[in-house]
Motif scaffolding. Structure first.
Motif: not given
Length: 230
Positions: A62-67, A83-90
């Motif tokens: 989730x550092x990058x987002x897919x096309x 982006x914030x939710x992805x960071x929390x999930x990681x």
């Protein structure tokens, strides 16, 4: 070496995952559409430099987002989160090991291992005890007070693995973790990653070394952005 089992194994899946970057008047396909389930255990992703391995890893994290396409971890679609939710999930579900270990230079080995737990708001005593346990696991309990600059490359990488495992993550992503190490030290690092996989985690190892890859449970090859089974 014994690694605590993953508390709640999660399935890592990608569906029609692709990444295209603009380039001049055209586009570069860094990752062709990929649908794959990463089984628990150690998956080696093998390919030459520039083949798309790191693009895949960045999308899985989730550092990058897919096309196009999506990444799903358990019941969570990572690619739909902010982006914030992805960071929390990681922070809650992932561990990371990088080629250059990425330790914080002003923190001791002990403090580096504690760092993810501090970010997660865990109590100081719990952080200390868990970090000591993980440093003992990687054979570095006597180096707990040393700064990264006082450690050898292999020691620093083992601290990085302890840090990656301290939160008992379900998914562990490793990007060329043995690339800067001598053969014997690299084998010890690989042994720790295999131990994590045997404990029920999904471990994805990026490597260009086919001898390292041969010791994995599952294999993927990447060339020119196209991923095929090994």
């Amino acid at each position: 070496m014994t690694v605590h089992p993953s508390a709640h194994p999660l399935t890592l899946r990608v569906q029609d995952l692709a990444r295209v970057y603009p380039s001049g008047d055209g586009q570069v396909q860094a990752l062709a559409p990929l649908t794959h389930t990463f089984a628990p255990g150690l998956t080696a992703v093998v390919g030459p430099s520039g083949s798309g391995k790191s693009t895949l890893l960045n999308l899985l994290a989730g550092f990058d987002t897919p096309t196009t396409g999506q990444v799903t971890v358990g019941g969570t679609t990572l690619t739909t989160l902010s982006e914030a939710a992805r960071a929390d999930f990681r922070l809650a579900h992932y561990g990371f090991v990088f080629q250059n270990h990425n330790l914080v230079g002003i923190l001791s080995a002990q403090e580096n291992v504690e760092f993810p737990l501090a970010l997660a708001g865990r109590p100081p005593r719990e952080r200390r005890e868990r970090a000591r346990e993980l440093l003992a696991l990687v054979g570095l309990e006597r180096r707990a007070g040393h700064l990264p600059g006082q450690l050898s490359g292999g020691e620093a990488q083992r601290v990085a693995i302890a840090r990656a495992l301290v939160g008992n993550p379900e998914v562990l992503l490793a990007d060329e973790p043995t690339g800067n190490l001598d053969t014997r030290t690299g084998e010890r690092v690989l042994e720790l990653l295999r131990g994590a996989a045997q404990a029920g985690r999904t471990v994805v190892l990026i490597t260009h070394d086919r001898d390292i890859a041969a010791q994995a449970d599952h294999h993927l090859n990447v060339r020119d952005g196209v991923v095929t089974p090994g």
